[in-house]
Design an enzyme around this catalytic site. Structure first.
Site: not given
Length: 241
Positions: A139, A152
């Site tokens: 990501s 995250y």
């Protein structure tokens, strides 16, 4: 149509979003895709749309034995494993002071341990056959941190670091790619339970791109000649900064 020889490709988290798009695109290109996820019914529906090139397998990446069996299934079907796309992930964003520890643990289990379980399952086979390709779906969170994204981003940086370490340690016959998507249309945000984080995500997703944009990036890396290793791709919406 894919112009290279068909490969046996394993895709985790293939029941929706990026994983589904990657599995569908590679299967439609003629590769033999073994698609894994917990929602077997969705995988079976995907298999019906891909003209026999996709084999659905129920898979929980937090279970190391599941990953071992997943790789074994591919070997039983085609006699080899050429590519492992580690895509399974969760994203229940929250501020640290919300103390949603169970959600932190879940992210670590799926995003980090799931990746490691896949490497442990596939690497011996890649080494034995003298070829293979690891593709990790990380990501942009591996490269930046925003409020609500500390844990995250930590898991995504861990994915980036583990995959980069794998690249450096691996024999040149084993290719290693990290793909870092920006904001993409998916179900990931549906797991956000903290109201503030969920509200922020609505605005963040305003310019989300299709999961197929990421699938095209994966297909590009997979279909390069054996002496070409695409190490890292970052794919953002044009409007994302």
């Amino acid at each position: 149509m894919n112009t290279t020889a068909p490969k046996t490709v394993l895709v985790t988290g293939a029941s929706s979003g990026i994983g589904e798009a990657v599995a569908a695109r590679l299967a439609e290109a003629g590769h033999h895709v073994v698609a894994g996820a917990r929602r077997l019914d969705r995988l079976e529906a995907l298999a019906e749309r891909t003209d026999g090139h996709l084999h659905p397998v129920r898979l929980d990446v937090t279970d190391r034995e599941d990953l071992t069996a997943f790789v074994a299934t591919a070997l039983d079907l085609t006699g080899r494993v050429d590519v492992l796309v580690s895509n399974a992930g969760v994203m229940p964003l929250s501020r640290l002071d919300s103390l949603l520890v169970d959600e932190w643990d879940r992210m670590i289990d799926v995003n980090v341990r799931g990746l490691l379980h896949g490497i442990a399952a596939a690497l011996p086979h890649f080494t034995a056959q003298g070829s293979g390709h690891f593709v990790t779906i990380a990501s942009v969170g591996a490269h930046e941190v925003v409020p609500t994204g500390a844990v995250y981003s930590g898991t995504k940086y861990a994915q980036w670091a583990i995959t980069e370490g794998l690249r450096q340690e691996s024999d040149p016959s084993i290719r290693v790619t990290t793909v870092s998507p920006g904001v993409v249309t998916s179900e990931l945000a549906d797991s956000i339970t903290e109201p503030g984080a969920a509200e922020a995500m609505v605005a963040y997703r305003a310019h989300a791109i299709s999961p197929d944009a990421i699938a095209r990036a994966v297909a590009y890396a997979v279909d390069q000649p054996a002496d070409v290793d695409v190490n890292e791709i970052v794919v953002r919406p044009a409007r994302q900064r």
